[in-house]
Design a protein around this motif. Structure first.
Motif, PDB file in Angstrom:
ATOM      1  N   SER A 157       4.116  14.557 -11.183  1.00 23.72           N
ATOM      2  CA  SER A 157       5.326  15.277 -12.854  1.00 23.72           C
ATOM      3  C   SER A 157       3.628  15.196 -13.875  1.00 23.72           C
ATOM      4  O   SER A 157       4.127  15.862 -14.659  1.00 23.72           O
ATOM      5  N   ASP A 158       2.392  14.677 -13.015  1.00 23.28           N
ATOM      6  CA  ASP A 158       1.499  16.024 -13.971  1.00 23.28           C
ATOM      7  C   ASP A 158       1.179  17.706 -13.656  1.00 23.28           C
ATOM      8  O   ASP A 158       1.419  18.744 -14.347  1.00 23.28           O
ATOM      9  N   GLU A 159       1.727  18.035 -12.677  1.00 21.03           N
ATOM     10  CA  GLU A 159       2.311  18.781 -11.827  1.00 21.03           C
ATOM     11  C   GLU A 159       3.104  20.130 -13.218  1.00 21.03           C
ATOM     12  O   GLU A 159       2.841  21.131 -12.849  1.00 21.03           O
ATOM     13  N   ILE A 160       3.838  19.413 -12.995  1.00 20.12           N
ATOM     14  CA  ILE A 160       5.232  20.051 -13.639  1.00 20.12           C
ATOM     15  C   ILE A 160       5.255  19.495 -14.544  1.00 20.12           C
ATOM     16  O   ILE A 160       4.880  20.841 -15.327  1.00 20.12           O
ATOM     17  N   GLN A 199       1.180  -0.919  -0.017  1.00 17.42           N
ATOM     18  CA  GLN A 199       0.289  -0.009  -0.261  1.00 17.42           C
ATOM     19  C   GLN A 199       0.656   1.026   0.200  1.00 17.42           C
ATOM     20  O   GLN A 199       0.402   2.052  -0.481  1.00 17.42           O
ATOM     21  N   ARG A 200       1.954   1.550   0.804  1.00 15.94           N
ATOM     22  CA  ARG A 200       2.713   2.382   0.802  1.00 15.94           C
ATOM     23  C   ARG A 200       3.344   2.520  -0.472  1.00 15.94           C
ATOM     24  O   ARG A 200       3.798   3.338  -1.179  1.00 15.94           O
ATOM     25  N   GLY A 201       4.421   1.483  -1.091  1.00 12.85           N
ATOM     26  CA  GLY A 201       4.962   1.934  -2.454  1.00 12.85           C
ATOM     27  C   GLY A 201       3.559   2.040  -3.427  1.00 12.85           C
ATOM     28  O   GLY A 201       4.133   3.288  -4.473  1.00 12.85           O
ATOM     29  N   PHE A 202       2.027   1.526  -3.308  1.00 15.70           N
ATOM     30  CA  PHE A 202       1.056   2.712  -4.126  1.00 15.70           C
ATOM     31  C   PHE A 202       1.297   3.577  -3.922  1.00 15.70           C
ATOM     32  O   PHE A 202       1.176   4.367  -5.063  1.00 15.70           O
ATOM     33  N   GLN A 203       0.690   4.301  -3.110  1.00 15.98           N
ATOM     34  CA  GLN A 203       0.887   5.778  -2.028  1.00 15.98           C
ATOM     35  C   GLN A 203       2.302   6.439  -2.436  1.00 15.98           C
ATOM     36  O   GLN A 203       2.218   7.489  -3.092  1.00 15.98           O
ATOM     37  N   ALA A 204       2.944   5.980  -2.821  1.00 17.53           N
ATOM     38  CA  ALA A 204       4.244   6.671  -3.662  1.00 17.53           C
ATOM     39  C   ALA A 204       3.814   6.972  -5.004  1.00 17.53           C
ATOM     40  O   ALA A 204       4.888   8.009  -5.694  1.00 17.53           O
ATOM     41  N   ASN A 205       4.028   5.981  -5.635  1.00 19.54           N
ATOM     42  CA  ASN A 205       3.863   5.446  -7.024  1.00 19.54           C
ATOM     43  C   ASN A 205       2.817   6.994  -7.928  1.00 19.54           C
ATOM     44  O   ASN A 205       3.070   7.184  -8.887  1.00 19.54           O
ATOM     45  N   THR A 206       1.924   7.135  -7.177  1.00 16.13           N
ATOM     46  CA  THR A 206      -0.016   8.374  -6.716  1.00 16.13           C
ATOM     47  C   THR A 206       0.975   9.539  -6.734  1.00 16.13           C
ATOM     48  O   THR A 206       0.747   9.916  -7.627  1.00 16.13           O
ATOM     49  N   ARG A 207       1.564  10.035  -6.137  1.00 17.67           N
ATOM     50  CA  ARG A 207       2.325  10.636  -5.893  1.00 17.67           C
ATOM     51  C   ARG A 207       3.542  11.413  -6.458  1.00 17.67           C
ATOM     52  O   ARG A 207       3.011  12.063  -7.298  1.00 17.67           O
ATOM     53  N   ILE A 208       4.246  10.549  -7.093  1.00 19.05           N
ATOM     54  CA  ILE A 208       5.255  10.604  -8.380  1.00 19.05           C
ATOM     55  C   ILE A 208       4.236  10.678  -9.498  1.00 19.05           C
ATOM     56  O   ILE A 208       4.490  11.696 -10.205  1.00 19.05           O
TER      57      ILE A 208
END
Length: 92
Positions: free
Chosen positions: A89-92, A76-85
């Motif tokens: 990247s979308d905001e940049i 779950q933490r790995g999934f959350q980290a991937n979602t934040r990345i």
């Protein structure tokens, strides 16, 4: 019986195979004999390496719940980290 007599009416037979991994899966936890498995060798429980049967007993699961919860939290933490990345990247 109702008169107190006890008679053996039947017996459960177990089968073993020369190559159990050669059985073919037929779905719903069922397997079928195949050329790779060999023919079934049917016999009594506890005879010829067939294992034993225990009546009126509950089987315990071999799952370690603490380990499974730990793996679920890590995933779950790995999934959350991937979602934040992806969000960053979308905001940049």
């Amino acid at each position: 019986f109702s008169n107190g007599q006890v008679r053996l009416l039947g017996q459960i037979a177990l089968a073993s195979f020369n190559n159990p991994e050669g059985l073919s899966k037929s779905g719903s936890n069922l397997y079928q004999v195949s050329n790779n498995s060999g023919m079934p060798q049917v016999g009594l429980p506890g005879d010829g390496g067939r294992g034993s049967l225990t009546g009126a007993a509950l089987g315990m699961s071999n799952v370690d719940l603490s380990e499974e919860f730990t793996e679920m939290i890590v995933a779950q933490r790995g999934f959350q980290a991937n979602t934040r990345i992806i969000t960053t990247s979308d905001e940049i």
